[in-house]
Scaffold this active site. Sequence first.
Site, PDB file in Angstrom:
ATOM      1  CB  CYS A 238      84.212   7.838  23.299  1.00 61.82           C
ATOM      2  SG  CYS A 238      83.992   6.083  23.284  1.00 61.82           S
TER       3      CYS A 238
ATOM      4  NE  ARG B  80      77.147  -0.266  22.658  1.00 60.29           N
ATOM      5  CZ  ARG B  80      77.543   0.069  23.892  1.00 60.29           C
ATOM      6  NH1 ARG B  80      77.336  -0.766  24.887  1.00 60.29           N
ATOM      7  NH2 ARG B  80      78.152   1.205  24.103  1.00 60.29           N
TER       8      ARG B  80
ATOM      9  CD  GLN C  62      76.042   4.974  25.325  1.00 61.09           C
ATOM     10  OE1 GLN C  62      76.721   5.692  24.599  1.00 61.09           O
ATOM     11  NE2 GLN C  62      76.537   3.933  25.966  1.00 61.09           N
TER      12      GLN C  62
ATOM     13  CG  ASP D 105      78.398   8.819  26.024  1.00 60.18           C
ATOM     14  OD1 ASP D 105      78.996   8.799  27.116  1.00 60.18           O
ATOM     15  OD2 ASP D 105      78.851   8.308  24.983  1.00 60.18           O
TER      16      ASP D 105
ATOM     17  CG  HIS E  23      83.224  11.125  25.974  1.00 64.57           C
ATOM     18  ND1 HIS E  23      82.119  10.978  25.185  1.00 64.57           N
ATOM     19  CD2 HIS E  23      83.619   9.873  26.315  1.00 64.57           C
ATOM     20  CE1 HIS E  23      81.861   9.686  25.029  1.00 64.57           C
ATOM     21  NE2 HIS E  23      82.755   8.993  25.703  1.00 64.57           N
TER      22      HIS E  23
ATOM     23  CE  LYS F 171      82.763  -1.177  33.389  1.00 66.07           C
ATOM     24  NZ  LYS F 171      82.017  -1.512  32.191  1.00 66.07           N
TER      25      LYS F 171
ATOM     26  CG  HIS G 106      84.770   7.137  28.290  1.00 69.47           C
ATOM     27  ND1 HIS G 106      84.555   6.831  26.977  1.00 69.47           N
ATOM     28  CD2 HIS G 106      86.111   7.178  28.453  1.00 69.47           C
ATOM     29  CE1 HIS G 106      85.719   6.685  26.356  1.00 69.47           C
ATOM     30  NE2 HIS G 106      86.675   6.888  27.222  1.00 69.47           N
TER      31      HIS G 106
END
Length: 634
Positions: free
Chosen positions: A332, A361, A379, A381, A383, A463, A509
């Site tokens: 992000c 991570r 991911q 991912d 946004h 979320k 997200h």
Amino acid sequence: MTLPDGRSRQFPGPITGAELAAAIGPGLAKAAIAVRIDGRPHDLATIIDHDSTIAIITRDMPEGVEILRHDAAHVMAEAVKELYPETQVTFGPATETGFYYDFARETPFTPEDLARIEERMRDIVKRDEPIAREVWERDRAVAFFESVGERYKAEYIGEIPAHEEISLYRQGDFVDLCVGPHLPSTGRLGQAFKLMNVAGAYWRGDPNNAQLQRVYGTAWPNQKELDQHLFRLEEAERRDHRRLGRELDLFHLQEEAVGSVFWHPKGWTLYRAIESYMRRRLEKVGYQEVKTPQLLDRSLWEASGHWENFRENMFIAESRDERVLAVKPMNCPGHVQIFRNRLRSYRELPLRLAEFGSCHRNEPSGALHGIMRVRAFTQDDAHIFCTEDQVTAEAIAFCELLLSIYRDFGFEDVAIKFATRPPVRAGADATWDVAEQNLEAAVKAAGLAYTLNPGEGAFYGPKLEFVLRDALGRDWQCGTLQLDFVMPERLGAFYIGEDGARHRPVMLHRAILGSFERFIGILIEHYAGNFPLWLAPVQAVVASITDEAAAYADEVAGELAAAGLRVIADTGNEKIGYKVREHSLAKIPVIIAVGRREAEQRGVSLRRLGSPAQEALALTDAVAKLNAEAAPPG
RNA sequence: GCCGGCUUAGCUCAGCGGUAGAGCAACCGCCUUGUAAGCGGUAGGUCGUGUGUUCGAUCCACACAGCCGGCACCA
């Protein structure tokens, strides 16, 4: 007394649940294990002395099975106290498929201990000890548990709210603090249980507390269901993605790269098939793909709040000019940089930036699990930068996309959880109020049912968590939709509105698969390695029956490959039965056998994984047919 | 990270205080094959790593690593 079927029955005076069941019928009396009075479960021995709505809970009702399992925990605790009197008991609840009990004890239990405990449990069931509920005065209960050395129980009583009764259950010489309800006697548990394993668990779930010995068991209403459960466990083992990953030559893991996946050619083919499918689905609904840096300066993570909240889980690197950089744990902040790189107009919103973002991570070693929980992952991912007014429409569109994609992967059953503000968070409470209201309105507008997951939101926003159920009935949380009013502010994102003034965008997200690594692990287990044609790393094998047909087999494979299919030729010197077996074990969906006959007629003999049936086709028809079948959905 | 267990050939697993074995896979040969295992042979191991005990350690002890089952964690 009003019964579940709506009928009512009169009794001259107070009556116990057991007597009521007996009055209705002997079969019910035998199956009864508890009674629900005005909606709340009680022991069968409970005296019902007023007009009530009554339902007898039997051992095959979900509620009854839970009581059964809870009793199994108590019987286990009794067995442990008999065998190892120095052991302290703590908590022992029912679980999804069984029960556990946490014991405090210096020396850990061994597998041999488990066998002894289980044997003693079976004795206790045979003894058929009556189980009796007693209500004690609080101080007396504390004094009692302290006097018998049960410090954990004594400590816990102090935390029970003052208005609640302190109830104890006695079976044989064993007395446990418990709200109940319980079976009338230990014999009613039956023998359909089994102790499974021992594990460490913290007292009250807090790592600062002592670590207890948790003994897990499984318990069922009858032997048949126990056997079925044990069979399901074996099936899960057969499908284990770590095992299939090796057997199907998809990937491997090794010590020198703990938590990172070595994708082999077949595994990477599968990965890329999923990636290109996702890329196409996203492009179709207005996402734009980007790529952001792996290493970003510490200052950016400080601004986003990640440094403060997740410092321990980030990999840190240093450049030669001594800048401190973090390997990105998420995408992000990078996407916000793209957004704020130039002035943005309200006309550009909603702006949907997608990235197959490779993240690292530094997960605790004990969290790692195959490719499902790793330290390096990618991911799906994205946004979405939008106005508050656009949130609902974007959320609805996202939910539709997500459900459609899950269906394409064979997941029909999806549950949604709504996770609200966590105890440790960024942003003002007023901001959270708005965010939670917006997200709730959106999920309702999408017409989707959800359950609440309080306090489980991200530190920057509430979320939705999307949980899919696999072929074995196991739940996996994969997708997420997070509503964030915090990050745009912290990272200074704004756009110019219709009014010519600066405004904060809202940030959504969202991920559908979650991580490719984990999702592929789930897919492997869901399909047991039998991937649908569009995902199969090798879609077809062309096997020659004799050397005479080898050249033709190569030609057939060439035609299929030219049509875009992933195909291999097997012209090796083996019998066709051997080849069929080998390729079936490799879970290749289509096996094409060609011998002299096929070569002469320019045909193929086609066979599907899992079926002995053979289909004779002209080569051109086979190519067209398989090509159509192998087309990805969506 | 914490508790417990495990680590022997590519895989699945035997074994034992006197430096190792099976099946499958691999490789080679024979067989020329019609839909889930044809036959024969060959090769393959610093017994996870390190330190210690011992005349001698794959085996015993300790430490470390990885993995497995949980717990805790999961932006």
